[in-house]
Write an enzyme that holds these catalytic residues in place. Sequence first.
Site, PDB file in Angstrom:
ATOM      1  N   LYS A 241       0.789  -1.234   0.000  1.00  0.00           N
ATOM      2  CA  LYS A 241       0.000   0.000   0.000  1.00  0.00           C
ATOM      3  C   LYS A 241       0.820   1.283   0.000  1.00  0.00           C
ATOM      4  O   LYS A 241       1.811   1.396   0.714  1.00  0.00           O
ATOM      5  CB  LYS A 241      -0.895   0.020   1.237  1.00  0.00           C
ATOM      6  CG  LYS A 241      -2.015  -0.991   1.154  1.00  0.00           C
ATOM      7  CD  LYS A 241      -2.870  -0.923   2.387  1.00  0.00           C
ATOM      8  CE  LYS A 241      -4.110  -1.773   2.197  1.00  0.00           C
ATOM      9  NZ  LYS A 241      -4.728  -2.084   3.482  1.00  0.00           N
TER      10      LYS A 241
ATOM     11  N   GLY B  54       7.904  -3.168  12.319  1.00  0.00           N
ATOM     12  CA  GLY B  54       7.274  -1.872  12.601  1.00  0.00           C
ATOM     13  C   GLY B  54       8.274  -0.832  13.067  1.00  0.00           C
ATOM     14  O   GLY B  54       8.215   0.332  12.658  1.00  0.00           O
TER      15      GLY B  54
ATOM     16  N   GLY C 164       9.188  -6.222   7.975  1.00  0.00           N
ATOM     17  CA  GLY C 164       9.011  -7.628   8.325  1.00  0.00           C
ATOM     18  C   GLY C 164       8.961  -8.546   7.119  1.00  0.00           C
ATOM     19  O   GLY C 164       9.639  -9.581   7.077  1.00  0.00           O
TER      20      GLY C 164
HETATM   21  P1  ADP Z   1       7.246  -4.933   4.750  1.00  0.00           P
HETATM   22  O1  ADP Z   1       6.652  -5.837   5.809  1.00  0.00           O
HETATM   23  O2  ADP Z   1       8.578  -5.425   4.280  1.00  0.00           O
HETATM   24  O3  ADP Z   1       7.267  -3.502   5.188  1.00  0.00           O
HETATM   25  P2  ADP Z   1       4.722  -4.664   3.401  1.00  0.00           P
HETATM   26  O4  ADP Z   1       4.026  -5.214   4.596  1.00  0.00           O
HETATM   27  O5  ADP Z   1       4.555  -3.238   3.122  1.00  0.00           O
HETATM   28  O6  ADP Z   1       6.280  -5.017   3.473  1.00  0.00           O
HETATM   29  O7  ADP Z   1       4.222  -5.409   2.087  1.00  0.00           O
HETATM   30  C1  ADP Z   1       4.297  -6.786   1.922  1.00  0.00           C
HETATM   31  C2  ADP Z   1       3.157  -7.300   1.114  1.00  0.00           C
HETATM   32  O8  ADP Z   1       3.008  -6.609  -0.116  1.00  0.00           O
HETATM   33  C3  ADP Z   1       3.335  -8.757   0.773  1.00  0.00           C
HETATM   34  O9  ADP Z   1       2.366  -9.513   1.451  1.00  0.00           O
HETATM   35  C4  ADP Z   1       3.156  -8.808  -0.746  1.00  0.00           C
HETATM   36  O10 ADP Z   1       2.388  -9.904  -1.185  1.00  0.00           O
HETATM   37  C5  ADP Z   1       2.431  -7.506  -1.028  1.00  0.00           C
HETATM   38  N1  ADP Z   1       2.589  -7.081  -2.430  1.00  0.00           N
HETATM   39  C6  ADP Z   1       3.744  -6.803  -3.082  1.00  0.00           C
HETATM   40  N2  ADP Z   1       3.497  -6.511  -4.374  1.00  0.00           N
HETATM   41  C7  ADP Z   1       2.164  -6.608  -4.549  1.00  0.00           C
HETATM   42  C8  ADP Z   1       1.296  -6.438  -5.678  1.00  0.00           C
HETATM   43  N3  ADP Z   1       1.779  -6.085  -6.867  1.00  0.00           N
HETATM   44  N4  ADP Z   1      -0.029  -6.639  -5.490  1.00  0.00           N
HETATM   45  C9  ADP Z   1      -0.514  -6.982  -4.281  1.00  0.00           C
HETATM   46  N5  ADP Z   1       0.249  -7.152  -3.189  1.00  0.00           N
HETATM   47  C10 ADP Z   1       1.579  -6.976  -3.321  1.00  0.00           C
HETATM   48 MG    MG Z   2       4.606  -6.205   6.377  1.00  0.00          MG
END
Ligand code: ADP
Ligand code: MG
Length: 395
Positions: A197, A373, A350
């Site tokens: 997002k 976080g 994470g």
């Molecule tokens: P982090 O935990 O490293 O900060 P996020 O929680 O922001 O990462 O995002 C991780 C999620 O984003 C994963 O579950 C992944 O499946 C999703 N994601 C990545 N690219 C897409 C996409 N193109 N469409 C939908 N979901 C996505």
């Molecule tokens: Mg995450």
Amino acid sequence: MLNKKTVRDVQVSGKRVLVRCDFNVPLDKENPNKITSDKRIVESLKTINYLINAGARVILCSHLGKTGQNKSLAPVAKRLSELLEKDVPLLKDILSQETKDFVMNMNDGDVCLLENTRMYEEEEANDAEFSRKLASLGELFVNDAFGSAHRAHASTEGVTHYLPSVAGFLIEKEIAALDGGINNPKRPLVAIVGGSKVSSKIAVLTNLLDKVDTLLIGGAMTYTFVKAQGGNVGRSLVEDDKIDVAKEILKKAEEKNVKFILPVDTMAADDMTEVANVMVCEPYDIPDDYMGLDIGPKTIELFKAEIALAGTVVWNGPVGVFEISKFATGTNEIANAMAQSDAVTIIGGGDSAAAVEKAGLSDQMSHVSTGGGASLELMEGKKLPGIEALEDKDE
Ligand code: ADP
Ligand code: MG
């Protein structure tokens, strides 16, 4: 840099030292006694061993899971005693007289673990009375729970009102890597931001625009940016209420002269499954019944070239739906390129850390944060309350 006192700056010998660790480890769904990754336990050993060797009486505490789940830290006590080659008794009731008596009778170099702090509602409420009672078990507080430092809870912040409080080695290491990597980097500084997002990454993007030379965008947020520029994104995940924010971020990137790179091709699919039909297309031209789920091959090459030029690479957020192997290529290729690069490589977040771990490349990165976080909030430029509450270093 960490401008707080650490265990090195205080006298610990013979003292009861209350140590907040982050033992919030993942447990096997089928067998909740089985720890699936002991990384967080292993990362806490440096501080614990230092205290043992210095002759402190070490009283460990941590949360595990959510309030109400009442998960026991018993598997952690077991794993810790294996790693320390030492008995680590688990004290079942933090507030009992029995626990008080136990800690009062510890010898120098002994270690014990208090049961899950989130078995008490007062923990997340940062209740003053609970904090005072928890603090009364020790004579000194050491916070080494980086993964919980963004929370002002009783065992991270509350206790600091009742005890002299300093940082452990893991917090020191995390701050040196994350803060150093963003605020005092070897340049060029390249950040890769992905994930699902825009809304959860607005603050990160805004803060990073003031710091980075290059910003590579991947993940689902790509399509909010693409839609903001008038592209057709099919059924890709888009936050329509964030299109204006996306426009502002694009404008700010231009003003700040940041090289802001969106994917030039996308791996699109008609379903988010392993058996979906897939096609490579421009992110601006995705068919109506398809959605973008990974970066495409040209984008992978483009991102690799930027990583190869970098002095420092900071990565937060997978660039595709890496949980499904069909859409994990981009994320794995980024991880590989970072592992091979001579740059300082830092992983925060994470899911990003999980992706690197899954690829077996954690050891080849300069730093993989233990806090999802907490690392996100640092990248947003925020202060972490569990660290702010510690004593300042003497000038
Ligand atoms: P982090 O935990 O490293 O900060 P996020 O929680 O922001 O990462 O995002 C991780 C999620 O984003 C994963 O579950 C992944 O499946 C999703 N994601 C990545 N690219 C897409 C996409 N193109 N469409 C939908 N979901 C996505
Ligand atoms: Mg995450």
